[in-house]
Design an enzyme around this catalytic site. Structure first.
Site, PDB file in Angstrom:
ATOM      1  N   LYS A  14       0.828  -1.215   0.000  1.00  0.00           N
ATOM      2  CA  LYS A  14       0.000   0.000   0.000  1.00  0.00           C
ATOM      3  C   LYS A  14       0.861   1.263   0.000  1.00  0.00           C
ATOM      4  O   LYS A  14       0.626   2.185  -0.767  1.00  0.00           O
ATOM      5  CB  LYS A  14      -0.933   0.020   1.236  1.00  0.00           C
ATOM      6  CG  LYS A  14      -1.857  -1.189   1.334  1.00  0.00           C
ATOM      7  CD  LYS A  14      -2.814  -1.101   2.525  1.00  0.00           C
ATOM      8  CE  LYS A  14      -2.147  -1.185   3.882  1.00  0.00           C
ATOM      9  NZ  LYS A  14      -1.486  -2.487   4.183  1.00  0.00           N
ATOM     10  N   ARG A  89     -10.387   0.500   8.015  1.00  0.00           N
ATOM     11  CA  ARG A  89     -10.054  -0.867   8.410  1.00  0.00           C
ATOM     12  C   ARG A  89     -11.208  -1.556   9.126  1.00  0.00           C
ATOM     13  O   ARG A  89     -11.063  -2.711   9.512  1.00  0.00           O
ATOM     14  CB  ARG A  89      -8.848  -0.842   9.351  1.00  0.00           C
ATOM     15  CG  ARG A  89      -7.511  -0.958   8.653  1.00  0.00           C
ATOM     16  CD  ARG A  89      -6.419  -0.738   9.699  1.00  0.00           C
ATOM     17  NE  ARG A  89      -5.255  -1.536   9.485  1.00  0.00           N
ATOM     18  CZ  ARG A  89      -4.130  -1.102   8.916  1.00  0.00           C
ATOM     19  NH1 ARG A  89      -4.032   0.117   8.455  1.00  0.00           N
ATOM     20  NH2 ARG A  89      -3.103  -1.906   8.814  1.00  0.00           N
ATOM     21  N   ARG A 128      11.750  -6.511   5.579  1.00  0.00           N
ATOM     22  CA  ARG A 128      11.708  -5.082   5.897  1.00  0.00           C
ATOM     23  C   ARG A 128      12.134  -4.819   7.338  1.00  0.00           C
ATOM     24  O   ARG A 128      12.676  -3.756   7.643  1.00  0.00           O
ATOM     25  CB  ARG A 128      10.301  -4.514   5.655  1.00  0.00           C
ATOM     26  CG  ARG A 128      10.306  -3.001   5.743  1.00  0.00           C
ATOM     27  CD  ARG A 128       8.946  -2.386   5.514  1.00  0.00           C
ATOM     28  NE  ARG A 128       8.011  -2.802   6.537  1.00  0.00           N
ATOM     29  CZ  ARG A 128       6.726  -2.508   6.521  1.00  0.00           C
ATOM     30  NH1 ARG A 128       6.223  -1.804   5.529  1.00  0.00           N
ATOM     31  NH2 ARG A 128       5.948  -2.909   7.482  1.00  0.00           N
ATOM     32  N   ARG A 134      10.504  -0.527  12.555  1.00  0.00           N
ATOM     33  CA  ARG A 134       9.113  -0.579  13.032  1.00  0.00           C
ATOM     34  C   ARG A 134       8.958  -1.670  14.076  1.00  0.00           C
ATOM     35  O   ARG A 134       9.270  -2.830  13.824  1.00  0.00           O
ATOM     36  CB  ARG A 134       8.160  -0.823  11.849  1.00  0.00           C
ATOM     37  CG  ARG A 134       7.756   0.465  11.156  1.00  0.00           C
ATOM     38  CD  ARG A 134       6.874   0.232   9.963  1.00  0.00           C
ATOM     39  NE  ARG A 134       5.628  -0.466  10.264  1.00  0.00           N
ATOM     40  CZ  ARG A 134       4.613  -0.553   9.417  1.00  0.00           C
ATOM     41  NH1 ARG A 134       4.683   0.038   8.236  1.00  0.00           N
ATOM     42  NH2 ARG A 134       3.523  -1.214   9.743  1.00  0.00           N
ATOM     43  N   ARG A 146      -1.014  -9.232  13.116  1.00  0.00           N
ATOM     44  CA  ARG A 146      -1.506  -8.180  12.203  1.00  0.00           C
ATOM     45  C   ARG A 146      -2.273  -8.809  11.038  1.00  0.00           C
ATOM     46  O   ARG A 146      -3.325  -8.292  10.627  1.00  0.00           O
ATOM     47  CB  ARG A 146      -0.324  -7.359  11.651  1.00  0.00           C
ATOM     48  CG  ARG A 146       0.258  -6.395  12.678  1.00  0.00           C
ATOM     49  CD  ARG A 146       1.679  -5.974  12.318  1.00  0.00           C
ATOM     50  NE  ARG A 146       1.777  -5.239  11.070  1.00  0.00           N
ATOM     51  CZ  ARG A 146       2.925  -5.038  10.423  1.00  0.00           C
ATOM     52  NH1 ARG A 146       4.063  -5.532  10.891  1.00  0.00           N
ATOM     53  NH2 ARG A 146       2.929  -4.349   9.302  1.00  0.00           N
TER      54      ARG A 146
END
Ligand code: AP5
Ligand code: MG
Length: 190
Positions: A14, A89, A128, A134, A146
């Site tokens: 996204k 969401r 990542r 993060r 998640r």
């Protein structure tokens, strides 16, 4: 206005694709995840609250998220349009979004959903994690949570747009350029 919901599970691309679409269509990019992380960095009251959910891979409560996004939309009244990345969401968020876009005399044009299967998502996020810093990428269990939260609470939002004939599914696997081209084509044709 051209208002796009760029939808998809964690790691679907996204953020990556939003960067390209905003240039092409001259849109304002609103990523709820990015706004939360900005607040976490600044240690604001909103950031402290959001962190307690994000670190577990849970959704930040609707009330807080909706209020934040409404104010971001209203700050950009003269925009040519928006890309909503990571919002809505939940169905409550989708309904709220319609309501505050109506204040600007506009509405969602389409939802483009990036479809990527679970193992590929996990691989991307694991990779990542090495560079992102993060907290929600750091632990495979949080990543799995998640994805589970996406399936249970977020995926049903597709139906909200399907029933309005505003839903387009995009194959999110392949080169970043190929996926951008699929999105351009879908948006231009719509
Ligand atoms: P958010 O920041 O939205 O994270 P997310 O949905 O988990 O998704 P990501 O940002 O991890 O992935 P992405 O789809 O943007 O993919 P990206 O382009 O980065 O939300 C974080 C948290 O905030 C939530 O868990 C929740 O707690 C809270 N939150 C946010 N919004 C909320 C809301 N509305 N309500 C309640 N809570 C909310 O790509 C991922 C990786 O893959 C990158 O490394 C990228 O380089 C790579 N990649 C991209 N495309 C490709 C490709 N085609 N092939 C291979 N690799 C690729
Ligand atoms: Mg993102």
């Amino acid at each position: 206005m051209l208002n796009i919901v760029l939808f998809g599970p964690p790691g679907a691309g996204k953020g990556t694709q939003s960067e390209r679409l905003i240039e092409k269509f001259n849109l304002v990019h609103l990523s709820t995840g990015d706004i939360f992380r900005y607040n976490i960095k600044g240690e604001t009251e909103l950031g402290v609250l959001a962190k307690s959910y994000i670190d577990k891979g849970q959704l930040v409560p609707d009330e807080v998220t909706i209020k934040m996004l409404r104010s971001e939309v209203l700050k950009n009244e003269s925009a040519k349009g928006f890309i909503f990345d990571g919002f809505p969401r939940t169905n409550a968020q989708a309904e709220a979004l319609d309501a505050f876009l109506a204040v600007l005399n506009t509405s969602i044009t389409l939802m483009a959903a990036l479809e990527v299967e679970e193992n590929e998502l996990k691989e991307r996020l694991k990779k990542r994690a090495e560079v992102s810093g993060r907290s929600d990428d750091a632990d495979p269990e949080i990543i799995a949570n998640r994805i589970q939260v996406y399936k249970n609470e977020t995926a049903p939002v597709k139906e909200f747009y399907q029933t309005q004939n505003k839903f387009v599914s995009i194959d999110g696997v392949g080169s970043i350029d190929d996926i951008t081209n699929r999105l351009f084509e879908a948006i231009t044709k719509f």
